[in-house]
Write an enzyme that holds these catalytic residues in place. Structure first.
Site, mmCIF file in Angstrom:
data_model
loop_
_atom_site.group_PDB
_atom_site.id
_atom_site.type_symbol
_atom_site.label_atom_id
_atom_site.label_comp_id
_atom_site.label_asym_id
_atom_site.label_seq_id
_atom_site.Cartn_x
_atom_site.Cartn_y
_atom_site.Cartn_z
ATOM 1 N N HIS A 1 0.824 -1.208 0.000
ATOM 2 C CA HIS A 1 0.000 0.000 0.000
ATOM 3 C C HIS A 1 0.865 1.268 0.000
ATOM 4 C CE1 HIS A 1 -2.933 2.737 2.369
ATOM 5 N NE2 HIS A 1 -3.386 2.637 1.128
ATOM 6 N N GLU B 1 0.716 -0.505 -4.819
ATOM 7 C CA GLU B 1 -0.453 0.342 -5.016
ATOM 8 C C GLU B 1 -0.009 1.791 -5.030
ATOM 9 O OE1 GLU B 1 -3.829 2.824 -3.156
ATOM 10 O OE2 GLU B 1 -1.768 2.468 -2.499
ATOM 11 N N ASP C 1 -1.309 5.946 -5.969
ATOM 12 C CA ASP C 1 -2.441 6.847 -6.176
ATOM 13 C C ASP C 1 -2.043 7.949 -7.160
ATOM 14 O OD1 ASP C 1 -4.164 5.846 -3.791
ATOM 15 O OD2 ASP C 1 -2.233 6.328 -2.866
ATOM 16 N N HIS D 1 -1.852 10.542 -2.960
ATOM 17 C CA HIS D 1 -3.145 10.075 -2.473
ATOM 18 C C HIS D 1 -4.096 11.237 -2.267
ATOM 19 C CE1 HIS D 1 -6.095 9.156 0.705
ATOM 20 N NE2 HIS D 1 -6.177 7.986 0.093
#
Length: 305
Positions: free
Chosen positions: A48, A75, A77, A90
């Site tokens: 993450h 992951e 963003d 993010h």
């Protein structure tokens, strides 16, 4: 079964018939093969925002760190700058993660480059600046899969970058959009990234979306599932996903979305079986975590990697 799944199913069948293990050109290709093999016991570890405990989140250094750890997917963003460049962030603003202030959508890439990224505890990193999605994908090419989060609204722009770099096949994008809308977007392109629906089945809208995909007879690469409790209903949902030929993606980021089986529980317990083991029992074969090293160590001990 999707065309891509048929290709990998055929590859595995031919390899099995020949009595050999499939060979892959690079690590990303190996991971993609595991993603497309519904019968595989290998558990895919998703980091993450990269290794944000040791480096600024969504930074190149955080990506490199989880690649070294052996994570299968990172992951990331994305947000769009004023001059239409996709960057890794993010938040909509730079306030929390950089030394600057303001909305990313109101800044150019050059102006963003003037800020340093911050570590999770807020300290400035003199080494790191906000990377573009293209820069991040160049680092990930052939080495690790990528989940582009918060990116579905920019599908065409993300796809253009992945096609330019030749990494489309190792990128997954996800969303909560109706199936008809997603199919229309995918149909507009000859080559697409993997798509995964996010189905929060404990919400009415999430349960409806789940049933929409299930009733269609299609088999997405995976379903991102979340459950406040790991009760009989949760097990039934996951059984249906697996029986349909898709994989179960679970997040261990905080307790409310994984029935309390989060990374903190796994880290605090003398054995992480009570957390990670419960998710394996649920049928999870893709787990997104904030502690990739801990999860990888656990899965190796369990023979799931």
């Amino acid at each position: 079964m999707t065309t891509l799944k048929r290709i990998f199913a055929l590859a595995f069948a031919l390899a099995a018939a020949a009595g050999c293990t499939p060979r892959y050109a690079n690590n990303a290709e190996r991971i993609v093969a595991e993603m497309n093999d519904p019968s595989s016991r290998y558990v895919i570890v998703v980091a993450h925002r990269g290794d944000w405990r040791n480096y600024p989140e969504n930074s190149i250094a955080a990506i490199e760190s989880v690649i070294r750890m052996g994570a299968d997917m990172v992951e990331l963003d994305v947000k769009m700058t004023r001059d239409s460049v996709l960057v890794l962030s993010h938040d909509k603003t730079v306030d929390r993660t950089t030394t600057g202030k303001g909305l990313i959508s109101e800044m150019t890439l050059d102006s963003l480059r003037k800020f340093n990224l911050r570590y999770a505890h807020g300290i400035r990193s003199p080494y790191d600046h906000m990377p573009t999605l293209k820069e991040a994908l160049e680092v990930c090419k052939d080495r690790i899969m990528v989940n582009v989060d918060q990116g579905y609204d920019y599908y065409d722009q993300v796809l253009a970058i992945t096609e330019e770099l030749g990494v489309t096949g190792q990128v997954l994008i996800k969303g909560k959009r109706p199936m008809e809308e997603v199919e229309a977007v995918l149909a507009a392109h000859p080559h697409n990234m993997m798509y995964m629906p996010i189905t929060e089945v404990w919400k009415e809208s999430g349960a409806e979306l789940f049933e929409q995909y299930m009733s269609s007879g299609s088999a997405p690469i995976a379903y991102e599932m979340s459950f406040p409790e790991l009760d009989a209903e949760a097990y039934e949902y996951c059984r249906r996903v697996i029986d349909s030929g898709s994989k179960v993606w679970m997040n261990t980021l905080w307790p409310e979305i994984c029935g309390g089986c989060d990374d903190r529980k796994a880290y605090d317990d003398t054995s992480p079986d009570a957390a990670y083991g419960a998710l394996l029992d649920l049928g999870s074969s893709i787990i997104q975590t904030d502690r990739p090293a801990l999860l990888i160590k656990y899965l190796k001990r369990k023979g799931r990697r």
